[in-house]
Scaffold this motif. Structure first.
Motif, PDB file in Angstrom:
ATOM      1  N   GLY A   1       0.809  -1.209   0.000  1.00  0.00           N
ATOM      2  CA  GLY A   1       0.000   0.000   0.000  1.00  0.00           C
ATOM      3  C   GLY A   1       0.843   1.260   0.000  1.00  0.00           C
ATOM      4  O   GLY A   1       1.814   1.372  -0.751  1.00  0.00           O
ATOM      5  N   ALA A   2       0.484   2.208   0.876  1.00  0.00           N
ATOM      6  CA  ALA A   2       1.098   3.536   0.893  1.00  0.00           C
ATOM      7  C   ALA A   2       2.574   3.476   1.256  1.00  0.00           C
ATOM      8  O   ALA A   2       2.982   2.747   2.166  1.00  0.00           O
ATOM      9  CB  ALA A   2       0.360   4.425   1.892  1.00  0.00           C
ATOM     10  N   THR A   3       3.385   4.250   0.542  1.00  0.00           N
ATOM     11  CA  THR A   3       4.793   4.427   0.900  1.00  0.00           C
ATOM     12  C   THR A   3       5.073   5.874   1.306  1.00  0.00           C
ATOM     13  O   THR A   3       6.226   6.218   1.590  1.00  0.00           O
ATOM     14  CB  THR A   3       5.722   4.013  -0.255  1.00  0.00           C
ATOM     15  OG1 THR A   3       5.368   4.747  -1.438  1.00  0.00           O
ATOM     16  CG2 THR A   3       5.616   2.520  -0.523  1.00  0.00           C
ATOM     17  N   ALA A   4       4.042   6.720   1.321  1.00  0.00           N
ATOM     18  CA  ALA A   4       4.107   8.041   1.936  1.00  0.00           C
ATOM     19  C   ALA A   4       3.617   7.861   3.370  1.00  0.00           C
ATOM     20  O   ALA A   4       2.425   7.681   3.617  1.00  0.00           O
ATOM     21  CB  ALA A   4       3.254   9.044   1.179  1.00  0.00           C
ATOM     22  N   VAL A   5       4.539   7.874   4.314  1.00  0.00           N
ATOM     23  CA  VAL A   5       4.265   7.469   5.695  1.00  0.00           C
ATOM     24  C   VAL A   5       4.227   8.701   6.585  1.00  0.00           C
ATOM     25  O   VAL A   5       5.167   9.510   6.578  1.00  0.00           O
ATOM     26  CB  VAL A   5       5.348   6.484   6.181  1.00  0.00           C
ATOM     27  CG1 VAL A   5       5.073   6.045   7.614  1.00  0.00           C
ATOM     28  CG2 VAL A   5       5.440   5.289   5.247  1.00  0.00           C
ATOM     29  N   THR A   6       3.163   8.835   7.362  1.00  0.00           N
ATOM     30  CA  THR A   6       3.019   9.950   8.296  1.00  0.00           C
ATOM     31  C   THR A   6       3.100   9.432   9.723  1.00  0.00           C
ATOM     32  O   THR A   6       2.283   8.607  10.137  1.00  0.00           O
ATOM     33  CB  THR A   6       1.680  10.672   8.091  1.00  0.00           C
ATOM     34  OG1 THR A   6       1.620  11.183   6.757  1.00  0.00           O
ATOM     35  CG2 THR A   6       1.530  11.820   9.070  1.00  0.00           C
ATOM     36  N   LEU A   7       4.081   9.908  10.480  1.00  0.00           N
ATOM     37  CA  LEU A   7       4.208   9.511  11.875  1.00  0.00           C
ATOM     38  C   LEU A   7       3.187  10.261  12.709  1.00  0.00           C
ATOM     39  O   LEU A   7       3.131  11.498  12.662  1.00  0.00           O
ATOM     40  CB  LEU A   7       5.614   9.791  12.404  1.00  0.00           C
ATOM     41  CG  LEU A   7       6.701   8.783  12.023  1.00  0.00           C
ATOM     42  CD1 LEU A   7       7.198   9.007  10.606  1.00  0.00           C
ATOM     43  CD2 LEU A   7       7.869   8.852  13.004  1.00  0.00           C
ATOM     44  N   VAL A   8       2.391   9.529  13.454  1.00  0.00           N
ATOM     45  CA  VAL A   8       1.393  10.106  14.352  1.00  0.00           C
ATOM     46  C   VAL A   8       1.912   9.894  15.767  1.00  0.00           C
ATOM     47  O   VAL A   8       1.801   8.806  16.332  1.00  0.00           O
ATOM     48  CB  VAL A   8       0.017   9.462  14.144  1.00  0.00           C
ATOM     49  CG1 VAL A   8      -1.019  10.093  15.064  1.00  0.00           C
ATOM     50  CG2 VAL A   8      -0.417   9.568  12.686  1.00  0.00           C
ATOM     51  N   GLY A   9       2.523  10.902  16.333  1.00  0.00           N
ATOM     52  CA  GLY A   9       3.231  10.767  17.596  1.00  0.00           C
ATOM     53  C   GLY A   9       4.704  10.458  17.350  1.00  0.00           C
ATOM     54  O   GLY A   9       5.065   9.852  16.341  1.00  0.00           O
ATOM     55  N   ALA A  10       5.559  10.904  18.269  1.00  0.00           N
ATOM     56  CA  ALA A  10       6.992  10.607  18.168  1.00  0.00           C
ATOM     57  C   ALA A  10       7.234   9.141  18.502  1.00  0.00           C
ATOM     58  O   ALA A  10       6.631   8.600  19.435  1.00  0.00           O
ATOM     59  CB  ALA A  10       7.776  11.508  19.106  1.00  0.00           C
TER      60      ALA A  10
END
Length: 339
Positions: free
Chosen positions: A162-171
């Motif tokens: 799936g997605a390879t644009a990854v958004t970190l939610v929290g450190a």
């Protein structure tokens, strides 16, 4: 309550939860526990009553190692459906183990028998890298869907469905951070990555780091291209970055690392380049580990800001149309060529 939960939900919590009286888990309730060696995650000052099918969900206070960990310390007895009511949820990172009722010491323990291969990104749900919420990961050796919990060792490779644009939610603080992508292109954005971890890059693919990271283990780039999308893309300022037959594109950001360079970079375009807006600054130190090339389209500077800065007897080749300023560097031990 039925289907409720008690315990830790944050892998960074260092200690345990103490309840000075009896505790009852209703049928279907989940016990969240922190894996922290001999330190119990839950101390019960009385009888622990367990209902039918109480799930035990384990989080990490550090890297997993084989051995016995105390999860619950109770001073009374086990009542209700007793120890048989507990069901161990899958362990982080594919680790293996079992629950044990230490009757003599009135403790519920987790015996870790194998560490596991870690987890890898799949992104089949969406691009969220969150904590124990979205099953965007796979256990590496079994390919079972799983969640990320703190201190999991993580891998990004070419198998993501799936997605390879990854958004970190929290450190987050993974225990290892490896990119081994030959064809997939990854972008990390959102919150940052911290802790003592090092970033390791293999494979010919591109990784763009657009988040502010604080990890202190530096980076080791052995293939492909890593592009900065933030001045702290590769972690703490003055971190050591080893670049060997890979390309690091500072992309118009004053990144401030101490660089160790070797090779001509990906496709011979330079081990260090600036293909973003021109800078009057640049990395704060560098040393050659072998003959190396630098270049790009945007101007930048190589500076001696108190870090190691010399040619080490090797040749530094300037490629491209940009201007690279050499400030405060000892160029006597080696040579510089311009193409």
């Amino acid at each position: 309550q039925n289907g409720g939960a008690i315990g830790h939900r944050d892998g960074q919590l260092p200690g345990g939860l103490t309840v000075a009286q009896a505790v009852t888990l209703m049928p279907g309730a989940t016990l969240h526990v922190l894996l922290n060696g001999a330190t119990p995650s839950l101390q019960v000052g009385g009888t622990l009553t367990l209902g039918d099918t109480n799930r035990v969900r384990v989080y990490l206070a550090g890297a997993v190692t084989p051995g016995t960990n105390v999860l619950v310390d109770y001073t009374g007895a086990l009542a209700g459906d007793g120890f048989a009511a507990l069901r161990l949820a899958p362990l982080p990172g594919g680790a293996a183990g079992f629950l044990s009722n230490n009757v003599a010491d009135t403790r519920i323990e987790l015996v870790v028998t194998a560490v596991g291969a870690g987890i890898k990104w799949d992104g089949d749900v969406n691009g969220r890298w969150d904590f124990d919420a979205t099953p965007n990961w796979l256990v590496r050796d079994t390919l079972q869907d799983t969640f990320y919990v703190e201190f999991d060792p993580v891998l990004f490779d070419d198998t993501a469905s799936g997605a390879t644009a990854v958004t970190l939610v929290g450190a987050h603080t993974p225990s290892s951070l490896i990119f081994s992508n030959h064809t997939a292109q990854y972008t990390l954005a959102g919150d940052g990555i911290g802790g003592p971890v090092s970033l390791v890059k293999h494979g010919a693919g591109l990784v763009t780091l657009s988040n502010a990271n604080s990890f202190s283990g530096g980076a080791y780039l052995f293939g492909g291209r890593v592009r900065a999308g933030h001045s702290n893309a590769l972690g703490a300022q003055l971190a050591t970055v080893v670049i060997s037959n890979a390309t690091y594109d500072i992309n118009g950001y004053n990144t401030g690392e101490n660089l160790l360079l070797s090779g001509d970079g990906a496709a011979g375009g330079g081990a260090l380049v600036n293909d973003g807006p021109s800078l009057t600054t640049g990395p704060d130190g560098f040393r050659l580990l072998g003959d190396s090339a630098i270049g790009g389209s945007g101007n930048f500077a190589l500076r001696n800001m108190g870090q190691a800065a010399d040619l080490g007897g090797f040749t530094l080749t300037k490629l491209g149309t940009n201007t690279v300023s050499l400030t405060g560097l000892d160029l006597s031990n080696g040579q510089v060529t311009v193409q």
